[in-house]
Write an enzyme that holds these catalytic residues in place. Structure first.
Site, short mmCIF file in Angstrom:
data_model
loop_
_atom_site.label_atom_id
_atom_site.label_comp_id
_atom_site.label_asym_id
_atom_site.label_seq_id
_atom_site.Cartn_x
_atom_site.Cartn_y
_atom_site.Cartn_z
N ARG A 145 0.83 -1.22 0.00
CA ARG A 145 0.00 0.00 0.00
C ARG A 145 0.86 1.26 0.00
NH1 ARG A 145 -5.48 -1.78 2.43
NH2 ARG A 145 -6.02 0.40 2.57
N TYR A 148 0.59 4.15 -2.65
CA TYR A 148 -0.45 5.18 -2.52
C TYR A 148 -0.15 6.09 -1.33
CZ TYR A 148 -5.26 7.05 -2.25
OH TYR A 148 -6.37 7.87 -2.22
N ASP A 149 0.15 5.44 -0.20
CA ASP A 149 0.36 6.20 1.04
C ASP A 149 1.51 7.19 0.88
OD1 ASP A 149 -1.25 4.06 1.53
OD2 ASP A 149 -0.29 3.44 3.40
N PHE A 194 -19.38 -5.42 -1.93
CA PHE A 194 -20.49 -6.04 -1.19
C PHE A 194 -21.82 -5.82 -1.92
CE2 PHE A 194 -18.54 -6.06 3.41
CZ PHE A 194 -17.62 -6.99 2.97
N ASP A 209 -10.98 -11.28 9.71
CA ASP A 209 -12.15 -11.67 10.53
C ASP A 209 -13.29 -10.66 10.41
OD1 ASP A 209 -11.22 -9.51 11.97
OD2 ASP A 209 -10.59 -10.67 13.72
N ASP A 274 -3.37 -3.98 5.84
CA ASP A 274 -4.75 -3.47 5.89
C ASP A 274 -4.97 -2.82 7.27
OD1 ASP A 274 -7.48 -4.45 4.17
OD2 ASP A 274 -7.82 -3.74 6.20
N1 UDP Z 1 -12.73 -5.60 2.40
C1 UDP Z 1 -13.43 -6.77 2.56
N2 UDP Z 1 -14.00 -7.37 1.48
C2 UDP Z 1 -13.91 -6.85 0.24
C3 UDP Z 1 -13.20 -5.64 0.04
C4 UDP Z 1 -12.61 -5.05 1.14
O1 UDP Z 1 -13.56 -7.29 3.70
O2 UDP Z 1 -14.47 -7.46 -0.69
C5 UDP Z 1 -12.14 -4.93 3.58
C6 UDP Z 1 -10.69 -4.52 3.43
O3 UDP Z 1 -9.83 -5.57 3.81
C7 UDP Z 1 -10.61 -3.34 4.39
C8 UDP Z 1 -12.01 -2.72 4.30
O4 UDP Z 1 -12.85 -3.72 3.75
O5 UDP Z 1 -10.40 -3.78 5.70
C9 UDP Z 1 -12.06 -1.49 3.41
O6 UDP Z 1 -11.44 -1.81 2.19
P1 UDP Z 1 -11.43 -0.85 0.93
O7 UDP Z 1 -10.72 -1.57 -0.16
O8 UDP Z 1 -12.80 -0.38 0.65
O9 UDP Z 1 -10.61 0.43 1.34
P2 UDP Z 1 -9.42 0.76 2.37
O10 UDP Z 1 -10.08 1.46 3.48
O11 UDP Z 1 -8.77 -0.51 2.83
O12 UDP Z 1 -8.51 1.59 1.57
#
Ligand code: UDP
Length: 318
Positions: A145, A148-149, A194, A209, A274
């Site tokens: 990551r 980006y960061d 989702f 989890d 993450d």
């Molecule tokens: N995430 C998830 N299922 C997915 C996509 C993302 O559980 O299908 C989780 C991901 O691991 C993170 C959170 O949802 O903890 C938000 O992910 P996203 O990619 O939307 O953005 P982030 O905040 O990580 O940049």
């Protein structure tokens, strides 16, 4: 700043950029948008062309020339989904560094104000919770990551250098997780993932989890905050996000409830680095801009689900 502005918006065909262009046009401002369609679509701007909207198909990592006067430069162009910036790691770094430098130079030449889209990602996997602007963050610079960061951290650093060295009118929005219509269903972020999975009756993919948290802001609230920040006399970074915090599991359950589908939840490995927690401290935005998000997650998800449900057949099943 009050009155009609001519604003240059990079990333104008992208999710936030496009909403922002529309809001500027609705307020009577003149907009020049730039985009190279790396993670965005010409469909988003097709209906905007008119006397107040101009578009330049261009990659801002190269020298940027825009004819005529500009009142503001708003740099929103960047892949922003982990899936996208992992697919374009070097371009993401170039957009934050070379792109930001070019646009700062343009703003300086035009004597325009400059608004940078930064991100909650600059806080990394935070050790302070919620995150105020004074927190320096906990970022793995060489992790996946990091592209980006660190791009955004560099962008903030060079923007502040232009503020200090050239007295450029610099504002930095640290944008937290934002969702709404016009996201790409396949962009990989949790909300479109989702919703797409639920509408198709597929399992919702929970990474880890599902106890990690995010604070989800509806795009209209963000756009209001960006506009107020742009028009303010404030300099430096400001958090813009919704402080209502949810676990990923809570988000999944809410999407299931609102889509009224029978989808199950399926667990998958947590991606590297993450963040475990994320919530903005927005006291600065409340104090300086009088801004606070208005749209609750349930209400914003309903609008977003409605928008996606009309487009599902146009998008390939992932
Ligand atoms: N995430 C998830 N299922 C997915 C996509 C993302 O559980 O299908 C989780 C991901 O691991 C993170 C959170 O949802 O903890 C938000 O992910 P996203 O990619 O939307 O953005 P982030 O905040 O990580 O940049």
């Amino acid at each position: 700043m009050s009155g009609i502005m001519h604003v240059l918006v990079t990333g104008g065909a992208g999710f936030i950029g496009n909403h922002f262009c529309r809001r500027l046009l609705a307020e009577g401002h003149k907009v020049t948008a730039i985009d190279n369609f790396l993670t965005s679509s010409p469909d988003n701007i097709a209906d905007l062309f008119g006397k107040d909207f101009t578009f330049i198909h261009y990659d801002v990592t190269h020298f940027v020339h825009v004819p005529g006067p500009l009142d503001a430069v708003v740099h929103l162009a960047s892949p922003a989904s982990p899936v996208d910036y992992l697919a374009h790691p070097i371009h993401t770094l170039k957009l934050g560094s070379l792109g930001t430098h070019n646009l700062l130079g343009l703003a300086k030449a035009k004597k325009a104000r400059f608004l940078l889209a930064s991100t909650s990602e600059i806080y990394g996997d935070p050790l302070v919770h919620p995150q105020p602007e004074s927190y320096w963050g906990n970022v793995n610079p060489i992790g996946i990551r990091g592209v980006y960061d660190e791009a955004k951290r560099f962008a903030e650093a060079i923007a502040m250098a232009y503020y200090r060295a050239h007295d450029l009118d610099v504002k930095i929005a640290r944008i937290f997780n934002t969702y709404g219509p016009k996201m790409r269903l396949q962009d990989g972020r949790v909300v479109p993932n989702f919703i797409g999975q639920a509408l198709r009756g597929n399992p919702l993919t929970i990474y880890g989890d599902g106890k990690q948290t995010r604070s989800f802001g509806y795009v209209d609230d963000l756009v209001e905050g960006l506009l107020r920040l742009l028009q303010s006399d404030f300099h430096g970074p400001m958090n813009l996000g919704n402080p209502n915090e949810f676990t990923v599991l809570e988000l999944a359950d809410l999407v299931l409830e609102l889509t009224k589908t029978e989808s199950k939840k399926e667990y998958a490995p947590l991606p590297a680095d993450d963040p475990k927690l994320r919530r903005p401290d927005i006291s600065l935005a409340i104090r300086v801009l009088g801004w606070e998000p208005k749209v609750e997650l349930r209400q914003g998800l309903e609008k977003t689900i409605r928008w996606f449900s009309h487009r599902l057949d146009l998008i390939p099943n992932a």
